[in-house]
Design an enzyme around this catalytic site. Structure first.
Site, PDB file in Angstrom:
ATOM      1  N   CYS A   1      58.148 -35.683  70.179  1.00 25.69           N
ATOM      2  CA  CYS A   1      56.780 -36.213  70.369  1.00 25.69           C
ATOM      3  C   CYS A   1      55.688 -35.266  69.868  1.00 25.69           C
ATOM      4  O   CYS A   1      54.533 -35.671  69.745  1.00 25.69           O
ATOM      5  CB  CYS A   1      56.531 -36.540  71.828  1.00 25.69           C
ATOM      6  SG  CYS A   1      57.716 -37.702  72.497  1.00 25.69           S
TER       7      CYS A   1
ATOM      8  N   HIS B   1      48.860 -36.929  73.183  1.00 24.01           N
ATOM      9  CA  HIS B   1      50.064 -37.755  73.056  1.00 24.01           C
ATOM     10  C   HIS B   1      50.099 -38.786  74.183  1.00 24.01           C
ATOM     11  O   HIS B   1      49.984 -38.439  75.361  1.00 24.01           O
ATOM     12  CB  HIS B   1      51.297 -36.860  73.103  1.00 24.01           C
ATOM     13  CG  HIS B   1      52.573 -37.611  73.264  1.00 24.01           C
ATOM     14  ND1 HIS B   1      52.866 -38.736  72.529  1.00 24.01           N
ATOM     15  CD2 HIS B   1      53.638 -37.413  74.083  1.00 24.01           C
ATOM     16  CE1 HIS B   1      54.052 -39.191  72.892  1.00 24.01           C
ATOM     17  NE2 HIS B   1      54.533 -38.414  73.837  1.00 24.01           N
TER      18      HIS B   1
ATOM     19  N   ASN C   1      54.586 -45.534  74.438  1.00 28.08           N
ATOM     20  CA  ASN C   1      54.814 -44.176  73.945  1.00 28.08           C
ATOM     21  C   ASN C   1      55.567 -44.255  72.623  1.00 28.08           C
ATOM     22  O   ASN C   1      56.725 -44.666  72.591  1.00 28.08           O
ATOM     23  CB  ASN C   1      55.626 -43.407  75.001  1.00 28.08           C
ATOM     24  CG  ASN C   1      55.958 -41.985  74.580  1.00 28.08           C
ATOM     25  OD1 ASN C   1      55.861 -41.623  73.407  1.00 28.08           O
ATOM     26  ND2 ASN C   1      56.363 -41.178  75.534  1.00 28.08           N
TER      27      ASN C   1
END
Ligand code: UT7
Length: 343
Positions: free
Chosen positions: A121, A263, A293
């Site tokens: 990520c 994020h 996500n």
């Protein structure tokens, strides 16, 4: 952490020249998930802030989303030419070769440098660091940096927690050589890792470790595994620390930040990060409710969506941060330039 001794005052800075995002058309709602898993819309919304997520149709791979986002970023930049293509992803089309060369070819970019960035990520923040280095070292004058994922391919259909979080999408920026004091110039990119905690977020199978085990692959070893509660704590702590370091490098206080682009892992992580950094919700960008996500795609997709919606405007002082498996994390600052997201 990145040392001052590595900074050359006369080195060109990486400057954002274009931005674009792309999400697949499929929509998976919380009710869709609760129809087949032991979960509820209320649990998912209250624990994650996610209401629905985008999913790629069968047959769509990461490069397909990357090409679409990359094309939009190139259009936004007003020039179809770059010297390097970087694809940040944890769901490459193949274990080898990297996805970036295929993306470069399909975008008609010629025989440019092309490789993937693997930092889960945090991949986009790592990519910004790599692109800044390529530009500062005059290896490349223009870089197309794409974050792209088809994360639904690594979701265990029986894992209600992971299924609630992960989604598909892509975002991209074009970076060009410029000066550190102009709008769009990427500030110091603060990066870090902690491999002692690699077990917290992992796709255990598919690599040399599993092949060399002498055993056949364990069922489900190609799925993403996560220890959510510990990840949550680490995410808040690491993004806070990296953000403070990036702010200090820029000479900014948290009150100087007009927009935080973090994020999009979980709305509660974003709220806790906002509290840590003293950046309230109205100065935070968020698209997690509709997008979920998307790992390495999350931050560039957020930039593209927010610029399109007018939440992110030219002149905004922006703090970017991400956290992911490895563990890995990163943060940087920039003043948002006058770019229109490409369609
Ligand atoms: O992008 C980086 C990767 N991932 C992340 O950043 C994720 C970070 N972590 C998180 O977002 C959160 O930890 C989660 C959303 C994954 C979980 O939220 P939580 O508040 O930390 O829940 P928990 O893991 O402490 O679980 C609480 C309860 C458990 O039940 P018991 O043991 O209390 O009976 C879970 O089994 O919630 C249960 N649970 C669910 N219930 C309904 C877990 N997933 C679900 C679900 N629906 N989907």
């Amino acid at each position: 952490m990145n040392g001052d001794q590595l900074t050359r005052a006369d080195a060109p800075a990486a400057v954002v020249a274009g931005v674009g995002g792309h999400v697949p058309s499929g929509v998976l709602t919380n009710d869709d998930l609760s129809a087949r898993l032991d979960t509820t819309d209320d649990w998912i919304r209250s624990r994650t802030g996610i209401a629905r997520r985008r999913v790629a149709p069968r047959g769509t791979a990461t490069s397909d989303l990357a090409v679409a986002a990359g094309r939009r970023a190139l259009r936004s930049a007003g020039s179809p030419t770059v010297d390097a293509v970087l694809v940040a992803t944890m769901t490459p089309d193949h274990q080898a070769p990297a996805t970036a060369p295929e993306v470069a070819a399909r975008l008609g970019l010629g025989d440019v440098a092309a490789f993937d960035v693997g930092a889960m990520c945090s991949g986009f923040l790592y990519g910004l660091g790599v692109a800044s280095g390529l530009i500062a070292g005059r290896v490349a004058g223009r870089v197309l940096l794409i974050g792209a994922e088809v994360l639904t391919t690594v979701v265990d259909p029986e894992d209600r927690t992971v299924a609630a979080l992960l989604a598909d999408g892509a975002g991209a920026v074009v970076l060009r050589a410029g000066t550190p004091d102009e709008p769009g110039a990427v500030g110091r990119v603060v990066l870090g890792s902690d491999g002692t905690r690699g077990e917290l977020l992992k796709i255990p199978g598919g690599g040399s470790r599993e092949r060399q085990s002498g055993h056949p692959p364990t069922p489900g070893s190609a799925y993403f595994r996560m220890r959510g509660r510990e990840v949550f704590r680490q995410a808040v702590e690491r993004m806070s620390d990296a953000s403070r370091a990036a702010l200090e490098a820029a000479g900014w206080k948290s009150g100087d930040v007009d927009r935080l682009a973090a994020h999009q892992a979980n709305a509660r992580i974003l709220a806790a990060l906002g509290t840590e950094l003293d950046i309230p919700a109205e100065r935070q960008l968020s698209n997690i409710a509709g997008t979920g996500n998307t790992a390495a795609a999350s931050v560039p997709l957020l930039l593209a969506d927010s610029a399109r919606d007018g939440e992110l405007r030219p002149g905004h002082r922006l703090l970017l941060t991400a956290f992911g498996g490895g563990l890995t994390w990163g943060a940087t600052t920039l003043v948002w330039p006058d770019v229109v997201p490409g369609h």
